[in-house]
Motif scaffolding. Structure first.
Motif: not given
Length: 516
Positions: A151-153, A404-412
């Motif tokens: 839900g957070i993402t 970059l993938q982790k940052l993309q997930e974190w940005e959500l």
């Protein structure tokens, strides 16, 4: 989040189930009473399974108050495995410990770490087929935690699917299961609201409110339900009814130390009174919200630092082990080389006895050879160390893609809105060291860390202004605080540098476009 006691069959099985059920219900009635009662049980009970469940309830009681450091301290207290006879008991202790760690990460907003732990646990098919009540309840809670992580993402389909599976592990034949089912319904309603499925959300919330009224006194659950009901009315732009729902909800917990949900109420009051242009009420609740947020943010930051230290200690131990292994390998290699050289020397010394001239030549030759081998060995070791250091300092293409993938997930998530956001906290939330993060952000995002965070904040608030009409009524000072900026001026300067216009100008342009 809230932990549920488990019915454990052991030396004091039936009595402990009753006592824990009472401790568990106190968690929803008054955290302070729960702490006092659970500590008294903990002192007198020697069963390790009982202790780990009681510590878990205590940990959650502190988390509900916003005391994350004390919550972690209780979690981190290890029990001796002495007296745990059966393998099944040891297995449950390990399972429940992993589950508790996932919940601790989630309490601190470290959702990726929580998600990884839960995914690893739920890959065990034998575990998912267990008929043991205490294991099934733990699995139900794991799926609920994983739903929150999705839900957070904003992955609401996965979030709802996890809640559906969670319900399948619940029988509803005790208070523990019943409360877990109520929570699942409220979470489902919250996801429906975010998908604009307002009718389905309101139906679920009304069900929970009626069921709780008819089944005992659970102020936390009632407050949780009314909080989400107020969101329903806010989305319908019925701000007066939204305020009434908030007043009903907070009346349940007004004199109780549920700080982790009180701050949500204060924020929602602020938004509704801003939309109603009631400046007096807005400033009153905004002051309550700001003061409590400062306190909870400080506690959460301290909690993150605490858990980061735990992880660093664990990693340091692993590093020391690896270092010792390398030293051992180097020592063994050196010994082999030394014996080889000594063997050659011994051979030539034996042969040299037959000829004095040959002995001198061989002695000279061996000294030269030994010196060359030592130099070569030293050069080889130094070269290997330099290559290792060089490789460790450089981010590989695969590692860069992973970061970059982790940052993309974190940005959500919206973690970047926190005023306390720093590269060390981002490191903890993404499980990437600060050096790699800084390098990838600079090389791939084309900016430093502060510029990266500020751009995420401005893009987020610009999107809210464009898509949520309520935000157009907010003052720039509130938008600045909401976005995580330290001041109105800093927010305005960054906003203009990114969008090319001031916040007020941007808001007027949106209003003008909607009218035309």
């Amino acid at each position: 989040m809230v932990i549920f006691p488990l019915f454990i069959h052991g030396q004091k099985g039936p009595d402990f189930s009753i006592l824990t059920d009472k401790s568990f219900q106190k968690l929803y009635q008054n955290p302070e009473d729960c702490i006092s009662y659970s500590q008294s049980l903990l002192i007198s009970d020697k069963n390790i399974e009982h202790k780990i469940v009681l510590r878990n309830i205590l940990s959650q009681a502190y988390a509900m108050q916003g005391n994350y450091v004390q919550s972690l301290t209780i979690y981190n207290q290890k029990e001796e495995e002495e007296g745990v006879g059966k393998n099944s008991q040891l297995y449950f202790v390990h399972l429940f410990s992993e589950y508790s760690l996932a919940d601790q990460y989630q309490n601190l907003g470290l959702y990726n770490q929580s998600k990884k732990i839960i995914s690893s646990i739920l890959q065990n098919q034998d575990l998912l087929k267990s008929k043991d009540k205490k294991v099934k309840t733990t699995i139900a809670k794991l799926y609920q935690l994983q739903s929150i992580n999705f839900g957070i993402t904003r992955n609401y389909q996965e979030a709802l699917q996890n809640l559906k599976i969670s319900d399948q592990y619940l029988t509803g034949d005790n208070k523990e299961n019943a409360i877990l089912i109520w929570e699942n319904k409220i979470f489902k309603a919250s996801y429906f609201l975010r998908q604009n499925k307002l009718k389905e959300a309101k139906k679920l919330l009304n069900e929970v409110i009626n069921e709780v009224k008819n089944n005992g006194d659970y102020p936390f659950i009632m407050a949780f339900a009314y909080e989400n009901l107020s969101r329903y009315y806010f989305q319908k732009e019925d701000y007066l009814t939204a305020v009434k729902s908030l007043e009903t909800g907070i009346s349940q917990i007004e004199n109780l130390p549920y700080n982790n949900i009180k701050i949500v109420f204060y924020e929602l009051f602020t938004k509704n009174y801003l939309a109603l242009n009631n400046d007096e009420k807005y400033y009153y609740y905004n002051n309550l919200y700001t003061n409590l947020k400062v306190k909870l943010d400080a506690n959460k930051k301290e909690g993150i630092q605490y858990i980061v230290k735990l992880v660093e200690t664990y990693n340091k131990k692993n590093f020391e082990i690896q270092k010792q292994n390398k030293i051992r390998q180097f020592r063994n290699t050196s010994i082999v080389v030394l014996f080889f050289v000594l063997g050659i020397v011994a051979y030539f010394l034996y042969e040299s006895r037959r000829s004095k001239d040959l002995k001198k030549q061989l002695a000279f030759f061996e000294k030269q050879k030994e010196r060359e081998q030592a130099i070569q060995l030293k050069d080889s070791i130094e070269k290997e160390q330099k290559n290792t250091e060089k490789e460790s300092q450089k981010v590989s293409k695969e590692k860069e893609d992973e970061i970059l993938q982790k940052l993309q997930e974190w940005e959500l998530s919206t973690n970047f809105l926190s005023k306390n956001m720093s590269i060390s906290i981002l490191s903890a939330q993404t499980e990437v060291n600060t050096k790699y993060l800084s390098e990838v952000i600079n090389s791939q995002k084309g900016k430093n860390f502060n510029a990266y965070i500020n751009e995420l904040r401005i893009n987020h608030i610009a999107s809210l202004l464009k898509n949520d009409p309520a935000f157009l009524n907010y003052k720039v000072s509130y938008l600045a605080e909401y976005s995580g900026f330290s001041s109105h001026g800093a927010f305005t300067n960054v906003f203009k540098s990114i969008t090319g216009m001031s916040p007020n100008h941007y808001i007027q342009e949106i209003i003008k476009n909607k009218r035309s």
